[in-house]
Design a protein around this motif. Sequence first.
Motif, short mmCIF file in Angstrom:
data_model
loop_
_atom_site.label_atom_id
_atom_site.label_comp_id
_atom_site.label_asym_id
_atom_site.label_seq_id
_atom_site.Cartn_x
_atom_site.Cartn_y
_atom_site.Cartn_z
N ARG A 163 -44.72 -1.66 5.28
CA ARG A 163 -43.35 -1.30 4.91
C ARG A 163 -43.17 0.21 4.93
N ASN A 164 -41.92 0.65 5.09
CA ASN A 164 -41.59 2.08 5.08
C ASN A 164 -41.43 2.57 3.65
N LEU A 165 -41.72 3.83 3.45
CA LEU A 165 -41.61 4.46 2.14
C LEU A 165 -40.98 5.83 2.30
N GLY A 166 -40.01 6.12 1.44
CA GLY A 166 -39.35 7.42 1.49
C GLY A 166 -39.75 8.30 0.33
N VAL A 167 -39.97 9.57 0.61
CA VAL A 167 -40.27 10.57 -0.41
C VAL A 167 -39.15 11.60 -0.39
N MET A 168 -38.52 11.81 -1.53
CA MET A 168 -37.41 12.75 -1.63
C MET A 168 -37.72 13.84 -2.65
N PHE A 169 -37.64 15.06 -2.20
CA PHE A 169 -37.73 16.21 -3.09
C PHE A 169 -36.32 16.69 -3.40
N THR B 121 -17.96 22.81 -19.04
CA THR B 121 -18.05 21.79 -18.00
C THR B 121 -18.60 22.44 -16.74
N LEU B 122 -19.72 21.93 -16.26
CA LEU B 122 -20.41 22.51 -15.12
C LEU B 122 -20.38 21.54 -13.95
N VAL B 123 -20.29 22.09 -12.76
CA VAL B 123 -20.39 21.31 -11.52
C VAL B 123 -21.60 21.85 -10.77
N MET B 124 -22.63 21.03 -10.66
CA MET B 124 -23.87 21.45 -10.02
C MET B 124 -24.06 20.67 -8.73
N THR B 125 -24.82 21.25 -7.82
CA THR B 125 -25.19 20.57 -6.59
C THR B 125 -26.71 20.59 -6.46
N THR B 126 -27.19 19.87 -5.49
CA THR B 126 -28.64 19.80 -5.28
C THR B 126 -28.95 19.80 -3.80
N SER B 127 -30.17 20.19 -3.50
CA SER B 127 -30.68 20.13 -2.13
C SER B 127 -31.80 19.10 -2.10
N ILE B 128 -31.84 18.32 -1.01
CA ILE B 128 -32.80 17.22 -0.92
C ILE B 128 -33.58 17.33 0.38
N GLY B 129 -34.88 17.16 0.29
CA GLY B 129 -35.75 17.07 1.46
C GLY B 129 -36.37 15.69 1.51
N ILE B 130 -36.38 15.08 2.70
CA ILE B 130 -36.81 13.68 2.84
C ILE B 130 -37.94 13.60 3.86
N SER B 131 -38.99 12.89 3.50
CA SER B 131 -40.04 12.52 4.46
C SER B 131 -40.22 11.01 4.40
N LEU B 132 -40.63 10.42 5.51
CA LEU B 132 -40.75 8.97 5.63
C LEU B 132 -42.16 8.59 6.02
N TYR B 133 -42.65 7.55 5.37
CA TYR B 133 -43.95 6.97 5.74
C TYR B 133 -43.68 5.76 6.65
N PRO B 134 -44.42 5.63 7.76
CA PRO B 134 -45.58 6.43 8.19
C PRO B 134 -45.23 7.53 9.20
#
Length: 741
Positions: A321-327, A407-420
């Motif tokens: 099966r595939n697996l995702g890793v998100m930072f 009241t705060l509005v925040m954003t995020t950055s995401i990095g994704i890697s996939l197995y395998p």
Amino acid sequence: MNNWLGLDFLVAPLDHTQIHLHGQHDGWLVALAYLVAVSACYVTLVFAERIGQTRTLARRRAWSLMGALSFGFGVWGMHFIAMLAFTVPTRVHYDLFITIASLLIVVLAGLMAMPALSQPDLTLGQRLKAGTVLSVGIVLMHYTGMAAVHTEAVVLYRPLPFLLSIGIAVGASFAALQLIQIFRRHYTGIYRWLRMATALVMGLAIAAMHFTGMWSMVLIAPAQTESTLQGASNSWQLGVGIAIIALLLGVGGLGAAWADRQLQRKENDLERVNSLVGQLDEARASLQQAAHYDPLTDLHNRRAFNQAFAEILERHAQQGRNLGVMFLDIDHFKRINDSLGHDAGDQLLVAMAKIIRDAVREGDLVARFGGDEFCILASLAGPEEARQLAQRILERLRNPVTIGNRTLVMTTSIGISLYPRDGGCCEELLKSADLALYLSKGNGRNTYSFFDETLREKISLQLELEAELREALVEERGLQLYYQPILDVASGQLDKAEALIRWDHPRLGMLAPNCFLGVAEANGFIEDLDAWVLRRACQDLAELTAAGLTELRLAVNCSALSLSNDALPGQIAWRLDDHRLSPRRLELEVTENALVKNVQPTAELLQRIRDLGVTVSIDDFGTGYSSLAYLKRLPIDTVKIDRSFVTGLAEGNADHQIVQAIIGMARPLKLKVTAEGVEHLEQLRLLCALGCDFIQGYHISRPVPLAQVPEVIARYASGVCPLQAQAEADADALALAKALG
């Protein structure tokens, strides 16, 4: 005689027809009676100790019952043995029924009084009640026992000794209750000896009550009665028998108390062991929680995540099966800590953690790696499912979050890697996701990026450059300064040059600053690089001065990090003094963005530099957001128009109006204007027409090594500027040059 409550009292002297029979006491039986009384009191105190140590109500009542029986039988035994020790000159026998009744009376009194000891603390009312019952029981037992004596003589009682005996019984009863309360709380050390002494005193008090009562008794016989001393023929046998029974009961009670004490100790030890085991379990659970969970967000920490990651990855590998890793990294989180404080930052992290946890699916693993960095493990069907999950997280994190009254509005950055696809082990997948996160930040943040191999190559190159650049800086190997001359339009002379760093890389060749300055900034040694440039520029300027270029000025770039160093003015003064250079021959170039980050401290630092005599220039002017608002507040001498506005200047578009506005703004503020990136004659013409003071660019000269600087400047030694040289071949340009003077 006077009869009161069934007792006959002697209230008048005896006449000649009556004989007062005087009795005797057997000293050994008296001593034996006292021993029985002391043992009864001691056993009762020991039982009181057990009552104080016993925790359950049922066991306290049981020990109270045993104490009552022991005390009652002991006091009765003492009384009966003391009665057997008494002999008088007449026949005496004891009524069995009345004797047993006296025993039952004192035992019943004990049963009624002693249960009060099962209470942890006796109130005054309880003490009065128990003391009254006990003293009444003792008095009734004593005088009922004396009523069991049958003899031919008449038994009378003297009032005063009779009342004294009752007082002794009452005092002894209340004193016994008070002492029992004391000894049930203290049963170690000196109190054990005090308990023995107390038993001796209590036994003495009980014996005193008995013999005071005996002293109040008067036996009267007719005058013709034979005066033969007689007593019960079996006194010794009965006395010793009763004493043995009483003592055996006492010894048995002490044995039971000792056994119960040992059992209690074992139970206490077991409870302590169980308590320690419970505490160890709690401590183990706490350590487990601390070792595997983040204390702030209650998410898995890095250690727990790595352990779970290995197991999940192995399971997915077996199942194919595939697996995702998100930072995930919260964008500009440092601003929250700096502006609102770390408490607000912690609250924000807790809120963000909850949003992330709610956004993922059941079965997905969320962990906090530290700071504002989170990681997610998700079972995925493919990249599209990873994209949908990332978009859902981004959308939810963009919702307003209330922290305190803000009241705060925040954003995020995401990095994704996939197995395998992006790695076969935990370390590779985490590194790939981290590199993808780096790409998301570089793409403007508030987005997600997937890992690809080109990114790995780019980051790998940057890591290599970082190590090699550090080494080059320490060993001063490969780093060089090139100088790009700057034309003074008014004089037509090249009287200024900008120092530009170059790196002669052993493998990649000559590298421009944009290839490695970012590496130095990102890895925290840009200040060291700035210091090297300043030192080398001053050294080179001293060499150029020695070569005859005594009026040449050098412009040196300064990074934002160096600009926050309060020691910078001192470093500049030291370098100038070291090479005996005039401060007016040095110009410090700082970027607009570096200036507006912290205006007031920056303005104070720049003023100290200007006080040395060093001029200050704003580089890349016009690329920031607040330059016009802060320009008048900053102690500067020159603004340098960014090359992005010069490139399209000849096309007559908006760049022309921008450049014209900048020059027009600088004039009232008495600021010089430098235009960089001038590569064509038409650009030169327009800038001269607009009133630009200095021209820098390839049309004047490319950056050259130190050795070529005198040669480039020598071309202008005749005083003819490039614009004038071009005018000789172009009449229009010549006319324009003459018009500009």
